[in-house]
Write a protein that holds these residues in place. Sequence first.
Motif, PDB file in Angstrom:
ATOM      1  N   ASN B 225      43.299  61.153  32.761  1.00  0.00           N
ATOM      2  CA  ASN B 225      44.413  60.677  32.555  1.00  0.00           C
ATOM      3  C   ASN B 225      44.963  60.703  33.411  1.00  0.00           C
ATOM      4  N   GLY B 236      49.262  61.543  33.807  1.00  0.00           N
ATOM      5  CA  GLY B 236      50.448  61.610  33.039  1.00  0.00           C
ATOM      6  C   GLY B 236      50.586  60.272  32.322  1.00  0.00           C
ATOM      7  N   PRO B 237      51.638  60.466  31.233  1.00  0.00           N
ATOM      8  CA  PRO B 237      51.872  61.447  30.853  1.00  0.00           C
ATOM      9  C   PRO B 237      51.057  62.088  29.653  1.00  0.00           C
ATOM     10  N   ARG B 238      50.174  61.193  29.901  1.00  0.00           N
ATOM     11  CA  ARG B 238      48.472  61.884  28.799  1.00  0.00           C
ATOM     12  C   ARG B 238      47.996  62.766  29.265  1.00  0.00           C
TER      13      ARG B 238
END
Lengths: 301, 603
Positions: B225, B236-238
């Motif tokens: 990610n 991020g955000p994942r």
Amino acid sequence: MLATIGPDARAFAQSGDNARAEEIGSLVEAGRLEEAIREARRAVEQYPRSATLHRMLGAALFKKGMNSEARQEFRRAIELAPNDPQNHFNLALVELSENQNAAAAQELEAVVRLQPANAQARLLLGRAYHNQNRTLPAIEQFQKALAIAPSLPLAHYHLGFAYQSQGNLSAALQEYQLEIKANPDFYEPYAHAGGIQLGQGNLGAAEELFRKGIQLRPNAVQAQYGLARVLLARKDLSAAVGALERVIELKPDHVEAHYALARTYQQLGKKDEAAREFRMVSELHARSAQRRSGIAGSTPQ
Amino acid sequence: MSRLRLLAVCFVLGLTAGSLAVAWQRPAAGNAPEQATPRSRPATTDQFIEVSRKVGINFTLTSGGPNKRYIIEAKGGGGIAWLDYDNNGYPDLFFVNGSTVEDWRHGTSPRSRLFRNNGDGTFTDVSAASGIDHTGWGMGVCSADYDNDGTPDLYVTYYGGNVLYRNLGDGKFQDVTKRAGAAGHGWGMGCAFGDLDNDGFLDLYVANYVDVDIDKLGEPGSAPNCTYRGIATFCGPRGLTGGRDILYHNNRGGTFTDVTEQAGIDAGRYFGLGVVMGDANRDGRLDIFVANDSTPSALYLNNGDGTFTDVGPQSGAAYSAEGQEQAGMGVDFGDYDNDGWLDIVKGNFSDDTKNLYHNNQDGTFTDQTYFAGIGGTGWLFTTFGADFLDYDNDGWKDILLANGQTFPQMDQYPTGITYAERNLLFHNLRNGKFEELGRSAGPGLALKKVSRGLATADYDNDGGIEFAISNMNAAPDLIRRVRKGRNQSILLKLIGTKSNRDGIGAKVRVVAGGLVQFDEVRSGGSYLSSNDLRLHFGLGAAASADRVEVEWPSGEKETVQNAPAGGILTITEGKGMTAAKPFRKAPQTGKRSMKSKVMKGEG
């Protein structure tokens, strides 16, 4: 004539290596790869400074899937004949087959330096660039390839794809259409061009493209999905349901088809079915979130 | 061609046909006739220039280091609010400041800044004396009169706790966060005030982004990610835990109660960024739209009993037209086709469309981005600020998108995507389609910066809309239009009596020149920003509006007849038009001035 022998290779070639190369090439073409490799190894032992034979051995190894050894042979051929574009080209093919785009680009740059009119090398160089986030130089190479060979297979397709990745849809459509004209049995441009026509509201043109795509590849998900979208655009909801179900049958985790199906059921007043499909969309997104790299726009497709 | 080459080429053909798509990239979904590169537009009367330094706005937004190693450096800061804090009739300008990782750790973050509008086209930095002295890693802002005392207050979101500033009415603000019980938690982003229960007091929605500890942020490229297009970027955000948004109910006595749980808000803990309120289904109650990053957007329909239902997916406004999750950032409500229903514009990441959700008037929306001509043009841009505005006063709302990538690393790759980007102003062609003006619309629209916040106001009260845009690690832009056309306009300032003092949520219909326009008063929206609360309506060639109809949140309705163009009308709930002031340099086409009409008691 079996294989291209560049001037440097010729200078290093020893007596009899061309005949051996011819023999090995015949074996490769006949699919007798192990035999070809065995013969090529013997020949290389006999003529260790023959760039041609190293190249032939590399080709047989590559065909056999022995990339690491093939790479070594092509590199040796380049050492022996550094100005022979064919050796760089072949090494680039090995690198491309392993998605080593930077290494492939380096070899292809050598090819086009040595042989500026090599359209195929420019096409592959464009692909290698595109895969390295170098879209603009990729477009330049595709254009140069087409200037050299206007009907080079796949060149219009790749140029169209690069344009489409820039959001330049009208130019992309034009290239896809040229690829279809030059290469009518190639499925991909039908699906992409169909999508663009659909977005422009040209439903008839879109349908024709999707249907031709399906003729070429009956289980092609993208064309089937495109056809379903045409039906939706025509408000033929019941037919669209059938087409979307067909897409889901082919690819059960096709989130766009589930979403379209949900919204179609919604329009048909089938609330339970719509709710079921919306839940599926949510579940599929949750599942794929783990696999994604961080930002929605970067989702691998 | 040699046999070997034939063999090799055959192999290449097989390889290519089998894996044609570039691994990490998908092309524009296929849908628009327009070019990615805007067409060169002939010079028009619409020219835009940047004037910030000239008018006295000296401010540099601090937001992390130049390499954006951490997500907070790329997303944080940049909120802008227009508010008339001293009630002199001219909107003042507030900028939220960010920080750097080092300054935040050492407690040496810079202050946010308030610029007083002097009423002569210039501004004065009044930050030091304003009492707005909280420091931290600031993000967004919304402004409204939450205590109905007649002066606009400020709510500023931060990483690690938000701040509510009460306007004391003497040019100073007081931090009342603790007493109000509105500090929030986690990483606050967008916010919006609105009277969700129509009790006359403004409630507050705060979008929270991710729950992260600044001291434990992953390094670029250290995990799946932490890449984009295969390039090492911040994480991020994942892969991070989403922060839960907060809904505060205004208790009327200057305090708020967190009602998030019972209201049914953000149970999915999506990555919240932009927030806007509007009555999406025209049932008389404000609904809430939240642009979430990399997750579905939320459309919370107000059930009228203190609870909300997220109908985002069912409504068609949660995903792209084809059901894909998008990286939503800024968002705005507006009626771009003058059908009386609020549509939605939303900014998203690059390699993706921006959304223009058309309200179908039946509880659903259709993403018209490609049909409208926005899809292809915006494809490579990363859009944060997003606003509807009528820049040319023709009575049709245009769209402004403030753009800037989050990854400076993109500049190392010739992809067509750059870190600094120009902003996009789409002119409404009145047929559901838009045309991007491009660089030919003046130097103000040719600037390439890393923009975030965007807020609009007619700050010089001349009848034309200006816009302020914040830029990462750089000075903001204040863009104004010069060489204006002759179209007329009016500004409407609403004062609630039974309803909230700002009239937020009031529905206004303006009938002029055969056109019926609709808008609502709203706080918040765009990317972490808040527009001037006065409503701006372009009237085209009409010298007056036949009718201005106001439907207040209290349910009360009133109509002002023959409202003259060319000035600012104040409409007070229950009293009708109570003041009128001509624009400073308003173009006059009517024979009678607005002032003369008011003097005669007309309207």
